[in-house]
Design a protein around this motif. Structure first.
Motif, short mmCIF file in Angstrom:
data_model
loop_
_atom_site.label_atom_id
_atom_site.label_comp_id
_atom_site.label_asym_id
_atom_site.label_seq_id
_atom_site.Cartn_x
_atom_site.Cartn_y
_atom_site.Cartn_z
N ILE A 93 0.84 -1.20 0.00
CA ILE A 93 0.00 0.00 0.00
C ILE A 93 0.88 1.25 0.00
O ILE A 93 0.64 2.19 -0.77
N HIS A 94 1.90 1.26 0.82
CA HIS A 94 2.81 2.40 0.92
C HIS A 94 3.55 2.62 -0.41
O HIS A 94 3.63 3.74 -0.93
N TYR A 95 4.08 1.53 -0.96
CA TYR A 95 4.80 1.58 -2.24
C TYR A 95 3.87 2.06 -3.36
O TYR A 95 4.24 2.91 -4.17
N GLY A 96 2.66 1.51 -3.40
CA GLY A 96 1.68 1.89 -4.43
C GLY A 96 1.37 3.38 -4.39
O GLY A 96 1.31 4.04 -5.43
N TYR A 97 1.17 3.91 -3.19
CA TYR A 97 0.90 5.35 -3.07
C TYR A 97 2.04 6.16 -3.67
O TYR A 97 1.82 7.08 -4.45
N HIS A 98 3.26 5.82 -3.27
CA HIS A 98 4.40 6.61 -3.73
C HIS A 98 4.68 6.44 -5.21
O HIS A 98 5.18 7.37 -5.85
N LEU A 99 4.35 5.30 -5.79
CA LEU A 99 4.48 5.15 -7.24
C LEU A 99 3.51 6.06 -7.99
O LEU A 99 3.81 6.55 -9.08
#
Length: 157
Positions: A93-99
């Protein structure tokens, strides 16, 4: 059994979690202004300061850190797999947001994507089942292993 490689991955998550967690939970203003350190600032570019949110993030990371440490001490792989699942869900979730929200300089973007990708990968690797240990029964051992015993008995005749 909890293997050494799994414990090393868990230690990496504990170090990562402690670094982020202690900073965010106990020094939220500094975290907002200067995270991840090294002259970079990844949090302040994403909106106004929110002490509550930053301290909550610190608490989340410290909770994951505590779970990682407990899993290191466990005798079986199951706790490490569960902790890995937690890191993986949070990391995805964190990675997806930042992508989807690439902000800052090229160095900031690459650093963010790489560091969050590593965090996600650690969780995924930990969540995977351990490689099964294959034990060959003595009765199924190749004849070559049994040969020395036969030659010894022939020598005693």
């Amino acid at each position: 059994m909890n293997s050494t490689p799994r414990r090393i991955l868990l230690a990496a998550t504990a170090i990562l979690g402690a670094y982020v967690g202690i900073w965010a939970a106990f020094f939220p203003g500094s975290f907002y202004d200067a995270f991840p350190g090294f002259g970079l600032a990844w949090v302040s570019v994403d909106g106004p300061f929110n002490e509550h949110l930053i301290r909550d993030v610190g608490g989340l990371y410290l909770g994951l850190t505590a779970a990682s440490i407990a899993a290191i001490l466990a005798r079986t792989a199951a706790p490490g797999r569960v902790v890995g699942l937690g890191w993986a869900v949070f990391g995805a979730i964190h990675y997806g947001y930042h992508l989807l929200h690439l902000e800052g300089s090229a160095i900031d973007i690459v650093g963010n994507v790489v560091s969050l990708g590593i965090s996600l990968a650690l969780g995924v690797l930990l969540a995977l089942p351990a490689r099964p240990v294959v034990v060959t029964p003595v009765s199924a051992a190749p004849a070559a292993l049994a040969a020395p015993a036969a030659s010894v008995s022939e020598a005693t005749r």
